[in-house]
Motif scaffolding. Structure first.
Motif, PDB file in Angstrom:
ATOM      1  N   GLY A 130       0.822  -1.211   0.000  1.00 14.44           N
ATOM      2  CA  GLY A 130       0.000   0.000   0.000  1.00 14.44           C
ATOM      3  C   GLY A 130       0.847   1.249   0.000  1.00 14.44           C
ATOM      4  O   GLY A 130       2.067   1.186   0.158  1.00 14.44           O
ATOM      5  N   LEU A 134       6.607   1.766   5.643  1.00 14.18           N
ATOM      6  CA  LEU A 134       6.870   0.957   6.828  1.00 14.18           C
ATOM      7  C   LEU A 134       8.349   1.073   7.186  1.00 14.18           C
ATOM      8  O   LEU A 134       9.163   1.497   6.370  1.00 14.18           O
ATOM      9  N   GLY A 136      10.209  -1.387   7.531  1.00 18.27           N
ATOM     10  CA  GLY A 136      10.890  -2.435   6.783  1.00 18.27           C
ATOM     11  C   GLY A 136       9.891  -3.343   6.117  1.00 18.27           C
ATOM     12  O   GLY A 136       8.673  -3.192   6.291  1.00 18.27           O
TER      13      GLY A 136
END
Ligand code: 6GU
Length: 235
Positions: A130, A134, A136
């Motif tokens: 998406g 993040l 990671g």
């Protein structure tokens, strides 16, 4: 299915995937999950896995060689290698279904600012979950492995549990209710307690279409295939 992840933080994947349905799929042998840590494939005293970016800039970049060596150990004939990155193809239910048919998946999880670009050609697919960033690839690997595992035949106890669900037919699912019939003054739609299966199915179709139109107008249900007109064709 066999799944391996190349990651500096295996516990970020192992721990969440030890619970609930996926945890059970692992103990029952539907899913075999393994890890290779690039740090275990270094040779210097500090077990270095990252370095400063060429050209300057903030953060660190994961070095290609330890990732390459970890991948080399895991990759077999028939392995499908997925690089998790925000610039990848957007993950959705149709991708989950494709991946659930593979024998062996290998996920490469980047951390820090990313991985040296020269490992990209080692992957068969770049995948993103998406449009957000993040820390990671690990939480993305968890999401993808979860969505794929529940599609492996036998993992869900009810064989039809993935047939009528959200996204499979391009729609969101109709709402669900359970006992009590009246909860803090709120009732359950009468169709659902009618005992009339046709009425229930019709109500669910109607609600699914309404809900999808309101909440996710971008989700277009697949085009209905037009029925061939009978008798009039020339053949
Ligand atoms: Cl696969 N990785 C990272 N680091 N961020 C993401 C992502 C992946 N997908 C969405 N955001």
């Amino acid at each position: 299915m066999r799944v391996d992840a190349v990651t500096l933080f295996p516990a970020m994947i192992d721990s969440p995937l030890s619970e609930s349905i996926v945890g059970r799929a692992r103990t029952e042998g539907f899913l075999e999950l393994g890890f290779a840590n690039p740090r275990d494939f270094t040779e210097d005293r500090h077990r270095t896995v990252d370095d400063k970016p060429y050209g300057g800039g903030t953060g660190m970049v994961m070095m290609a060689e330890p990732v390459y060596r970890a991948l080399k150990q895991l990759r077999k004939k028939g392995s499908f290698v997925i690089l998790l990155t925000p610039k990848g193809r957007r993950f959705d239910q149709s991708v989950a279904l494709e991946l659930s048919k593979k024998k062996h998946l290998v996920f490469i999880c980047g951390h820090y600012e990313g991985i040296d670009e020269r490992v990209t050609p080692l992957a068969d697919l770049e995948l993103s979950i998406g449009d957000y960033v993040l820390t990671g690839g690990e939480p993305a690997a968890v999401a993808v492995i979860d969505a794929v595992t529940r599609l492996i035949p036998g993992v869900l106890r009810k064989s039809d549990a993935t047939v009528n669900e959200t996204f499979t037919d391009g729609l969101l699912e109709a709402p669900h209710y359970t006992r009590p019939a009246v909860w803090r003054g709120k009732t359950v739609p009468p169709e659902l307690v009618s005992g009339n299966h046709k009425l229930i199915a019709a109500w669910r179709s109607k609600l699914a279409a309404e809900l999808t139109g309101k909440a996710r107008p971008d989700l277009k249900p697949p085009q209905q295939v037009k029925k061939k007109s009978r008798g009039k064709a020339a053949h």
